[in-house]
Write a protein that holds these residues in place. Sequence first.
Motif, PDB file in Angstrom:
ATOM      1  N   MET A   1      21.578  33.968  51.360  1.00 11.55           N
ATOM      2  CA  MET A   1      23.006  33.681  51.489  1.00 11.55           C
ATOM      3  C   MET A   1      23.469  33.614  52.946  1.00 11.55           C
ATOM      4  O   MET A   1      24.655  33.385  53.206  1.00 11.55           O
ATOM      5  CB  MET A   1      23.811  34.738  50.733  1.00 11.55           C
ATOM      6  CG  MET A   1      23.526  34.794  49.239  1.00 11.55           C
ATOM      7  SD  MET A   1      23.887  33.242  48.383  1.00 11.55           S
ATOM      8  CE  MET A   1      25.670  33.185  48.521  1.00 11.55           C
ATOM      9  N   ASN A   2      22.557  33.785  53.885  1.00 11.89           N
ATOM     10  CA  ASN A   2      22.945  33.676  55.294  1.00 11.89           C
ATOM     11  C   ASN A   2      23.249  32.242  55.701  1.00 11.89           C
ATOM     12  O   ASN A   2      23.838  32.017  56.764  1.00 11.89           O
ATOM     13  CB  ASN A   2      21.841  34.254  56.175  1.00 11.89           C
ATOM     14  CG  ASN A   2      21.734  35.755  56.012  1.00 11.89           C
ATOM     15  OD1 ASN A   2      22.616  36.493  56.414  1.00 11.89           O
ATOM     16  ND2 ASN A   2      20.658  36.202  55.380  1.00 11.89           N
ATOM     17  N   TYR A   3      22.861  31.276  54.865  1.00 11.02           N
ATOM     18  CA  TYR A   3      23.217  29.893  55.147  1.00 11.02           C
ATOM     19  C   TYR A   3      24.640  29.570  54.691  1.00 11.02           C
ATOM     20  O   TYR A   3      25.100  28.441  54.842  1.00 11.02           O
ATOM     21  CB  TYR A   3      22.209  28.943  54.515  1.00 11.02           C
ATOM     22  CG  TYR A   3      20.844  29.026  55.172  1.00 11.02           C
ATOM     23  CD1 TYR A   3      20.721  29.047  56.555  1.00 11.02           C
ATOM     24  CD2 TYR A   3      19.685  29.110  54.418  1.00 11.02           C
ATOM     25  CE1 TYR A   3      19.476  29.128  57.166  1.00 11.02           C
ATOM     26  CE2 TYR A   3      18.434  29.187  55.023  1.00 11.02           C
ATOM     27  CZ  TYR A   3      18.339  29.209  56.391  1.00 11.02           C
ATOM     28  OH  TYR A   3      17.113  29.293  57.005  1.00 11.02           O
ATOM     29  N   CYS A   4      25.313  30.588  54.119  1.00 10.44           N
ATOM     30  CA  CYS A   4      26.751  30.436  53.861  1.00 10.44           C
ATOM     31  C   CYS A   4      27.567  31.388  54.716  1.00 10.44           C
ATOM     32  O   CYS A   4      28.793  31.391  54.661  1.00 10.44           O
ATOM     33  CB  CYS A   4      27.078  30.643  52.377  1.00 10.44           C
ATOM     34  SG  CYS A   4      27.484  32.342  51.898  1.00 10.44           S
ATOM     35  N   ASN A   5      26.910  32.199  55.537  1.00  9.50           N
ATOM     36  CA  ASN A   5      27.568  33.242  56.318  1.00  9.50           C
ATOM     37  C   ASN A   5      28.353  32.632  57.478  1.00  9.50           C
ATOM     38  O   ASN A   5      27.771  32.058  58.401  1.00  9.50           O
ATOM     39  CB  ASN A   5      26.499  34.212  56.843  1.00  9.50           C
ATOM     40  CG  ASN A   5      27.092  35.390  57.585  1.00  9.50           C
ATOM     41  OD1 ASN A   5      28.312  35.485  57.777  1.00  9.50           O
ATOM     42  ND2 ASN A   5      26.235  36.297  58.014  1.00  9.50           N
ATOM     43  N   ASN A   6      29.684  32.757  57.457  1.00  7.12           N
ATOM     44  CA  ASN A   6      30.474  32.141  58.523  1.00  7.12           C
ATOM     45  C   ASN A   6      30.413  32.917  59.840  1.00  7.12           C
ATOM     46  O   ASN A   6      31.029  32.512  60.825  1.00  7.12           O
ATOM     47  CB  ASN A   6      31.932  31.928  58.090  1.00  7.12           C
ATOM     48  CG  ASN A   6      32.628  33.206  57.680  1.00  7.12           C
ATOM     49  OD1 ASN A   6      32.191  34.308  57.984  1.00  7.12           O
ATOM     50  ND2 ASN A   6      33.739  33.069  56.962  1.00  7.12           N
TER      51      ASN A   6
ATOM     52  N   CYS B   1      31.695  33.978  53.266  1.00  4.70           N
ATOM     53  CA  CYS B   1      30.917  32.795  52.884  1.00  4.70           C
ATOM     54  C   CYS B   1      31.681  31.531  53.258  1.00  4.70           C
ATOM     55  O   CYS B   1      32.868  31.384  52.927  1.00  4.70           O
ATOM     56  CB  CYS B   1      30.617  32.805  51.385  1.00  4.70           C
ATOM     57  SG  CYS B   1      29.494  31.493  50.854  1.00  4.70           S
ATOM     58  N   LEU B   2      31.009  30.638  53.939  1.00  2.00           N
ATOM     59  CA  LEU B   2      31.606  29.396  54.416  1.00  2.00           C
ATOM     60  C   LEU B   2      32.224  28.622  53.255  1.00  2.00           C
ATOM     61  O   LEU B   2      31.608  28.450  52.203  1.00  2.00           O
ATOM     62  CB  LEU B   2      30.522  28.562  55.087  1.00  2.00           C
ATOM     63  CG  LEU B   2      30.945  27.467  56.060  1.00  2.00           C
ATOM     64  CD1 LEU B   2      31.648  28.065  57.266  1.00  2.00           C
ATOM     65  CD2 LEU B   2      29.719  26.677  56.501  1.00  2.00           C
ATOM     66  N   ALA B   3      33.442  28.140  53.447  1.00  2.00           N
ATOM     67  CA  ALA B   3      34.199  27.527  52.355  1.00  2.00           C
ATOM     68  C   ALA B   3      33.472  26.332  51.736  1.00  2.00           C
ATOM     69  O   ALA B   3      33.418  26.201  50.511  1.00  2.00           O
ATOM     70  CB  ALA B   3      35.579  27.106  52.848  1.00  2.00           C
ATOM     71  N   VAL B   4      32.914  25.445  52.561  1.00  2.00           N
ATOM     72  CA  VAL B   4      32.284  24.236  52.018  1.00  2.00           C
ATOM     73  C   VAL B   4      31.004  24.589  51.271  1.00  2.00           C
ATOM     74  O   VAL B   4      30.686  23.982  50.233  1.00  2.00           O
ATOM     75  CB  VAL B   4      32.022  23.200  53.134  1.00  2.00           C
ATOM     76  CG1 VAL B   4      31.023  23.713  54.153  1.00  2.00           C
ATOM     77  CG2 VAL B   4      31.556  21.872  52.550  1.00  2.00           C
ATOM     78  N   TRP B   5      30.257  25.573  51.742  1.00  2.00           N
ATOM     79  CA  TRP B   5      29.053  26.023  51.028  1.00  2.00           C
ATOM     80  C   TRP B   5      29.447  26.622  49.682  1.00  2.00           C
ATOM     81  O   TRP B   5      28.851  26.313  48.647  1.00  2.00           O
ATOM     82  CB  TRP B   5      28.312  27.052  51.879  1.00  2.00           C
ATOM     83  CG  TRP B   5      26.880  27.305  51.488  1.00  2.00           C
ATOM     84  CD1 TRP B   5      25.766  26.801  52.082  1.00  2.00           C
ATOM     85  CD2 TRP B   5      26.413  28.145  50.419  1.00  2.00           C
ATOM     86  NE1 TRP B   5      24.628  27.261  51.453  1.00  2.00           N
ATOM     87  CE2 TRP B   5      25.006  28.096  50.424  1.00  2.00           C
ATOM     88  CE3 TRP B   5      27.037  28.925  49.456  1.00  2.00           C
ATOM     89  CZ2 TRP B   5      24.214  28.798  49.512  1.00  2.00           C
ATOM     90  CZ3 TRP B   5      26.256  29.624  48.536  1.00  2.00           C
ATOM     91  CH2 TRP B   5      24.858  29.561  48.570  1.00  2.00           C
TER      92      TRP B   5
END
Length: 739
Positions: A468-473, A519-523
């Motif tokens: 989930m670090n690829y959604c971590n803002n 978590c990044l909004a677009v992800w």
Amino acid sequence: MSGALWSLVSALLLLATSEGSPYVSEGARPQPPEAAFPPEGAGPPPVGDAVSPPEEVAAAAAEWAARRRSFSGHSRDDNRLPPSEYVLPPELSRLFNARVTVSSGREVRLSDVESLNFTAIQVELDGLLDEQRTGVNRQGRMFPSFLTSATALLDIKQVWREIETSVMSSVSCTACKAGVGLLQHYVSTGRSKGEIVRAAVKLCRSLQFESPRVCEGIIHLFADEVIFVFQRIALSPDEVCGMVVGDVCATPFNPWHEWTVPLPSIPKPYTPTPEPDPEAPTARVLHISDTHFDPYYKEGTDADCGEPLCCRETSGYPKRKRAAAGFWGDYRRCDTPLRTIENMLQQIADVHGPTLDYIIWTGDLPPHDVWNQTRHENINIIRQSHQLLLKYFPQTPIFPALGNHEAAPVNSFPPPEIGGRHSVSWLYDELDKEWRRWLPEQTSATVRRGAFYSVLVKPGFRIVSLNMNYCNNKNWWLLLNATDPAQELSWLIYELQSAELNDEKVHILGHIPPGHTDCLAVWSKNYYRIVDRFSGTIAAQFFGHTHYDEYQLFYDIRQQYQPNNVAYIAPSVTTFFDLNPGYRVYDVDEGHTKMVVDHETWVMDLDKANRFGRPHWYRLYSARKAFGMASLAPHEWDRLVHRMALDERLFQKYYRFYMKASPVRPKCDAECKKRLLCDIVSGRSNARQFTCKRLEKQFEKAQSRAGWMARMGDYLGMTYDFFMYPMHAGWRHLRSWVG
């Protein structure tokens, strides 16, 4: 949970770039000649290794911006200046160019960091905060213009509080934009990287944002990657802060960071709401999260040391006994000693061990000393933590997920195409080696690529673990390219579609909940679409990260108020901060549904453990019994949310469990209640204007009901006074006359 330090870096190291180069520096390349404009869903141009002269870089950035304008069709970009022509916004220009009298008597600009007397500035700020709104001090003279502007614009302490709690407001948004604007100002005035890093350290130390060693450590630890990223982006302050802070920052449309992962063309099959067979057997599943093992924890040290992490020899020893760290842990800014983790694992092995079918382990193993970490240190923590689980559960299958604290620096997860010294392969290779104890060999390829995997646990049942670090803002690298890093979501769709065709049910594991503001909004929006499409295949989701005992709901995109999935968010083992240690145990349907039938949370009363010298673990609650639920189906959880909106006693019970029965938990007022219940229904991050709409109506209804009851009480009181008071007065008069 290192928000204050991350905020410090964002406010100070956003200044950094190379020697006097334009705002967009090396690596901002145009697309290849044959590409007339960026394809749909594409991220930024590829990052090159060669370094171009500044004039070539500026030309490349301007060309890329022009192509973005033609692609988006939005007039928003029509008036954007190329980086070489950037002009500081007027309000920031007034702040940064305000003149200040220094100790020598001469005037300098606020932006001339090396020349400022920070002690005088700090004294003036601290002494005059109560007059901040008017800008007039006790003697009637005006604040220096830069102080009035700076305190209004950059309330750093408030920013830190908001980022630590992930409860953002316009204060964080303003501070973020000011930080990015300051970066552009320093770039436009030709400051070197070395000058800016020295200035950042001086600002941090002189204004006492943190202790000197924390300032030095965090800035030098993050400087290299922050500079690397900001040399290669072509984003305005609005765009950067819209990504980092979220929906409170009025995110502008940005085609560069708006992307959609295509779903398969196979129509979604009709799947009626499943109900577990009451006669079917259940599996027992342990969920451990956020251990944050601190090998340097020492009882008796200062637990209130003023740094982001205390209770260590380096924290010093307190003058007051009450400030000393407890033997088994502490409610203040302290992580978990080894003996507490071992005591918990022994308790689990004794009480639950024989009945456990498998273990879910959702990450965050290292402590919160994020200014002081190295790759070597984090690898040692990972290895020790794995050995502990093997010691107590040698025969139990374990399915791990990666947290955000395993990286060094924290939150640093570049996509696979970033190689060299910035690559995170050192961590993924280590995880592949450690996880191989429990995972089959075929998972190695995706673990080494991005620390995610899929395992067929038994026929008809699959576990998918996500990074989930690829959604971590708070992951700086996503500013370069947030478009499905490592193709993780595309891979997830493939796994779920295969599972659907093979009639398998899936449990998804991860660390950061996809609906959390981190978590990044677009992800999160793309993930929400995936869950909606495969809601009949995904039986449950399991996350950690927040340290609280909670859950999150997902809803059908077409039927807006129809819940279709549940994410269970486990309590932390660490006490950081104001919490008891805890863990969860699930009963999972062994029949076809693979749904969670019930779950219970176990905690240790830390206060009693420290006072009496012996930990006592107990079952805090069982979900179905505590909340009076017929099942743990999504619609039952949704019903519970709306019951709590109207029933204050029920909500306070939930809040007690949410805080793991901590005796030092703060009170939760009406705003707190609204936020926590909104968290539950927000499986999609940074979109509360949509996800919380129905709940807002419930609160209005509750307030109206409370107002009606208050008015009725007033009416009854007036009626009593009108009729009963004369009778009482007359009776007293009669008694006195008779007497």
